[in-house]
Scaffold this active site. Structure first.
Site, PDB file in Angstrom:
ATOM      1  N   ASP A  34       0.863  -1.187   0.000  1.00 59.39           N
ATOM      2  CA  ASP A  34       0.000   0.000   0.000  1.00 59.39           C
ATOM      3  C   ASP A  34       0.896   1.233   0.000  1.00 59.39           C
ATOM      4  O   ASP A  34       1.893   1.279   0.739  1.00 59.39           O
ATOM      5  CB  ASP A  34      -0.882  -0.024   1.262  1.00 59.39           C
ATOM      6  CG  ASP A  34      -2.016   0.983   1.181  1.00 59.39           C
ATOM      7  OD1 ASP A  34      -3.186   0.548   1.178  1.00 59.39           O
ATOM      8  OD2 ASP A  34      -1.741   2.209   1.113  1.00 59.39           O
ATOM      9  N   ASP A  35       0.531   2.219  -0.830  1.00 59.62           N
ATOM     10  CA  ASP A  35       1.387   3.404  -0.954  1.00 59.62           C
ATOM     11  C   ASP A  35       1.390   4.252   0.316  1.00 59.62           C
ATOM     12  O   ASP A  35       2.227   5.148   0.446  1.00 59.62           O
ATOM     13  CB  ASP A  35       1.010   4.219  -2.198  1.00 59.62           C
ATOM     14  CG  ASP A  35       1.427   3.486  -3.459  1.00 59.62           C
ATOM     15  OD1 ASP A  35       2.239   2.528  -3.361  1.00 59.62           O
ATOM     16  OD2 ASP A  35       0.938   3.834  -4.552  1.00 59.62           O
ATOM     17  N   GLY A  69     -10.391   0.848  -4.564  1.00 62.82           N
ATOM     18  CA  GLY A  69     -11.784   1.115  -4.940  1.00 62.82           C
ATOM     19  C   GLY A  69     -11.921   2.052  -6.132  1.00 62.82           C
ATOM     20  O   GLY A  69     -12.814   1.882  -6.963  1.00 62.82           O
ATOM     21  N   HIS A 136     -27.666 -12.473 -18.013  1.00 66.52           N
ATOM     22  CA  HIS A 136     -27.115 -13.072 -19.241  1.00 66.52           C
ATOM     23  C   HIS A 136     -26.740 -12.003 -20.281  1.00 66.52           C
ATOM     24  O   HIS A 136     -27.409 -10.985 -20.421  1.00 66.52           O
ATOM     25  CB  HIS A 136     -28.136 -14.039 -19.849  1.00 66.52           C
ATOM     26  CG  HIS A 136     -29.401 -13.336 -20.258  1.00 66.52           C
ATOM     27  ND1 HIS A 136     -29.550 -12.746 -21.487  1.00 66.52           N
ATOM     28  CD2 HIS A 136     -30.542 -13.081 -19.571  1.00 66.52           C
ATOM     29  CE1 HIS A 136     -30.742 -12.177 -21.564  1.00 66.52           C
ATOM     30  NE2 HIS A 136     -31.362 -12.359 -20.406  1.00 66.52           N
ATOM     31  N   HIS A 145     -17.147  -0.998 -11.592  1.00 67.87           N
ATOM     32  CA  HIS A 145     -17.527  -1.448 -10.243  1.00 67.87           C
ATOM     33  C   HIS A 145     -19.047  -1.545 -10.167  1.00 67.87           C
ATOM     34  O   HIS A 145     -19.751  -0.542 -10.331  1.00 67.87           O
ATOM     35  CB  HIS A 145     -17.007  -0.457  -9.194  1.00 67.87           C
ATOM     36  CG  HIS A 145     -17.406  -0.808  -7.794  1.00 67.87           C
ATOM     37  ND1 HIS A 145     -17.134   0.012  -6.733  1.00 67.87           N
ATOM     38  CD2 HIS A 145     -18.055  -1.879  -7.263  1.00 67.87           C
ATOM     39  CE1 HIS A 145     -17.595  -0.534  -5.603  1.00 67.87           C
ATOM     40  NE2 HIS A 145     -18.167  -1.683  -5.914  1.00 67.87           N
TER      41      HIS A 145
HETATM   42  C1  LIG Z   1     -19.009  -2.154  -0.311  1.00 67.87           C
HETATM   43  C2  LIG Z   1     -19.433  -0.741  -0.611  1.00 67.87           C
HETATM   44  O1  LIG Z   1     -19.738   0.011   0.257  1.00 67.87           O
HETATM   45  S1  LIG Z   1     -19.489  -0.287  -2.243  1.00 67.87           S
HETATM   46  C3  LIG Z   1     -20.039   1.410  -2.280  1.00 67.87           C
HETATM   47  C4  LIG Z   1     -21.530   1.560  -2.427  1.00 67.87           C
HETATM   48  N1  LIG Z   1     -21.828   3.002  -2.386  1.00 67.87           N
HETATM   49  C5  LIG Z   1     -22.789   3.552  -3.119  1.00 67.87           C
HETATM   50  O2  LIG Z   1     -23.518   2.881  -3.805  1.00 67.87           O
HETATM   51  C6  LIG Z   1     -22.893   5.054  -3.073  1.00 67.87           C
HETATM   52  C7  LIG Z   1     -23.190   5.630  -4.456  1.00 67.87           C
HETATM   53  N2  LIG Z   1     -23.109   7.066  -4.378  1.00 67.87           N
HETATM   54  C8  LIG Z   1     -24.202   7.886  -4.438  1.00 67.87           C
HETATM   55  O3  LIG Z   1     -25.363   7.447  -4.569  1.00 67.87           O
HETATM   56  C9  LIG Z   1     -23.873   9.372  -4.314  1.00 67.87           C
HETATM   57  O4  LIG Z   1     -24.911   9.989  -3.568  1.00 67.87           O
HETATM   58  C10 LIG Z   1     -23.673  10.043  -5.701  1.00 67.87           C
HETATM   59  C11 LIG Z   1     -22.291   9.617  -6.213  1.00 67.87           C
HETATM   60  C12 LIG Z   1     -24.737   9.655  -6.698  1.00 67.87           C
HETATM   61  C13 LIG Z   1     -23.727  11.561  -5.593  1.00 67.87           C
HETATM   62  O5  LIG Z   1     -22.789  11.995  -4.676  1.00 67.87           O
HETATM   63  P1  LIG Z   1     -22.456  13.571  -4.623  1.00 67.87           P
HETATM   64  O6  LIG Z   1     -21.925  14.006  -5.946  1.00 67.87           O
HETATM   65  O7  LIG Z   1     -21.597  13.776  -3.420  1.00 67.87           O
HETATM   66  O8  LIG Z   1     -23.871  14.259  -4.511  1.00 67.87           O
HETATM   67  P2  LIG Z   1     -24.568  14.961  -3.251  1.00 67.87           P
HETATM   68  O9  LIG Z   1     -24.552  14.056  -2.056  1.00 67.87           O
HETATM   69  O10 LIG Z   1     -23.981  16.341  -3.135  1.00 67.87           O
HETATM   70  O11 LIG Z   1     -26.066  15.081  -3.734  1.00 67.87           O
HETATM   71  C14 LIG Z   1     -26.464  15.941  -4.788  1.00 67.87           C
HETATM   72  C15 LIG Z   1     -27.983  15.835  -4.929  1.00 67.87           C
HETATM   73  O12 LIG Z   1     -28.310  14.530  -5.428  1.00 67.87           O
HETATM   74  C16 LIG Z   1     -29.148  13.826  -4.518  1.00 67.87           C
HETATM   75  N3  LIG Z   1     -28.677  12.440  -4.493  1.00 67.87           N
HETATM   76  C17 LIG Z   1     -27.427  12.017  -4.216  1.00 67.87           C
HETATM   77  N4  LIG Z   1     -27.363  10.684  -4.333  1.00 67.87           N
HETATM   78  C18 LIG Z   1     -28.598  10.266  -4.670  1.00 67.87           C
HETATM   79  C19 LIG Z   1     -29.125   8.983  -4.925  1.00 67.87           C
HETATM   80  N5  LIG Z   1     -28.383   7.884  -4.865  1.00 67.87           N
HETATM   81  N6  LIG Z   1     -30.438   8.906  -5.287  1.00 67.87           N
HETATM   82  C20 LIG Z   1     -31.204  10.033  -5.355  1.00 67.87           C
HETATM   83  N7  LIG Z   1     -30.739  11.283  -5.127  1.00 67.87           N
HETATM   84  C21 LIG Z   1     -29.444  11.388  -4.787  1.00 67.87           C
HETATM   85  C22 LIG Z   1     -28.934  14.518  -3.171  1.00 67.87           C
HETATM   86  O13 LIG Z   1     -30.052  14.364  -2.337  1.00 67.87           O
HETATM   87  C23 LIG Z   1     -28.727  15.955  -3.619  1.00 67.87           C
HETATM   88  O14 LIG Z   1     -29.981  16.513  -3.929  1.00 67.87           O
HETATM   89  P3  LIG Z   1     -30.313  18.052  -3.557  1.00 67.87           P
HETATM   90  O15 LIG Z   1     -29.332  18.875  -4.368  1.00 67.87           O
HETATM   91  O16 LIG Z   1     -31.729  18.200  -4.002  1.00 67.87           O
HETATM   92  O17 LIG Z   1     -30.086  18.163  -2.101  1.00 67.87           O
END
Ligand SMILES: CC(=O)SCCNC(=O)CCNC(=O)[C@H](O)C(C)(C)COP(=O)(O)OP(=O)(O)OC[C@H]1O[C@@H](n2cnc3c(N)ncnc32)[C@H](O)[C@@H]1OP(=O)(O)O
Length: 209
Positions: A34-35, A69, A136, A145
């Site tokens: 890891d860096d 990630g 499929h 991802h």
């Molecule tokens: C093993 C693991 O953990 S793997 C990882 C799994 N993680 C995920 O699936 C997380 C995916 N990430 C998201 O859904 C994030 O919210 C993103 C990337 C879509 C957006 O993130 P950001 O760019 O930081 O957006 P931010 O949080 O500032 O939200 C911007 C607007 O979009 C809305 N918004 C953000 N995410 C969502 C979402 N998933 N669905 C609906 N609306 C959303 C927010 O409510 C906000 O609305 P507003 O301006 O009316 O208040």
């Protein structure tokens, strides 16, 4: 003889990759590079150096994999390892169900409970996260991802380095461009161009990069 796997990236994702590798039964020993070394702990597995250090001793490992990630970084490091002659491998959790007619490229990880059905093609250095469903004939390009519980309906195409959030869904035959982010819980009913972030049901473009 003990089979020794080197994992680049000792964070949360790295820990799951290491566990999946051990449970798969082939790997006896896992070490992290890891860096952030030496300011990082791998927990159950030792962190022995930076990724630069691994490149100096690639021949000491029976396999290498990148557990970062960030899609772009993971893909870049994987391609560097391949160019340097590293034996890049994939790891699949024993509880994943993978069709014998699916193809999974090097450097890809398939996590617990994931399902990959017939004739799906998964590119280099992808993450198929916990309980994701790849139906499929889906085609996933390199560095993708698919987050936990996401479902890709049949014949979905996903461009390079795109990230589909947890529990997101694609309708069959949809194409998601490259470098796209699909928010958690989004339902993609129409194709998305490259470089956008889309959220909601139906998914709408939030950001156009
Ligand atoms: C093993 C693991 O953990 S793997 C990882 C799994 N993680 C995920 O699936 C997380 C995916 N990430 C998201 O859904 C994030 O919210 C993103 C990337 C879509 C957006 O993130 P950001 O760019 O930081 O957006 P931010 O949080 O500032 O939200 C911007 C607007 O979009 C809305 N918004 C953000 N995410 C969502 C979402 N998933 N669905 C609906 N609306 C959303 C927010 O409510 C906000 O609305 P507003 O301006 O009316 O208040």
């Amino acid at each position: 003889m003990s089979n020794k796997l080197a994992v680049i990236g000792a964070g949360g994702h790295g820990k799951v990759v290491a566990e999946v590798a051990i449970l798969g039964g082939f790997w006896d020993e896992v070490v992290f590079f890891d860096d952030a070394y030496p300011k990082v702990s791998g927990g159950r597995w030792p962190v022995v150096g930076s990724s630069e250090r691994l490149f100096e001793q690639l021949e000491a490992f029976d396999g290498v994999i990148v557990a970062i990630g960030n899609n772009q970084l993971r893909l870049n490091k994987t391609m560097q390892l391949l160019s340097a002659g590293g034996k890049v491998v994939s790891v699949v959790h024993p509880s994943a169900v993978v069709s014998p007619y699916a193809q999974i490229d090097l450097g890809t990880v398939v996590f617990p409970g994931a399902i990959i059905n017939a004739d799906a093609v998964i590119g280099l250095a992808c993450i198929i996260n916990t309980a994701a469903v790849i139906e499929h004939d889906c085609l996933l390009h390199e560095g993708v991802h698919i987050s936990p519980h996401a479902t890709l309906s049949g014949q979905t195409v996903v461009g390079a380095r795109s990230w589909l959030g947890a529990a997101s869904v694609t309708k069959e035959l949809v194409t998601v461009g490259s470098d796209v982010i699909v928010g958690a819980g989004a339902v993609v009913v129409k194709s998305l161009p490259s470089g956008v972030t889309a959220v909601g049901n139906p998914a709408r473009v939030l950001v156009n990069r």
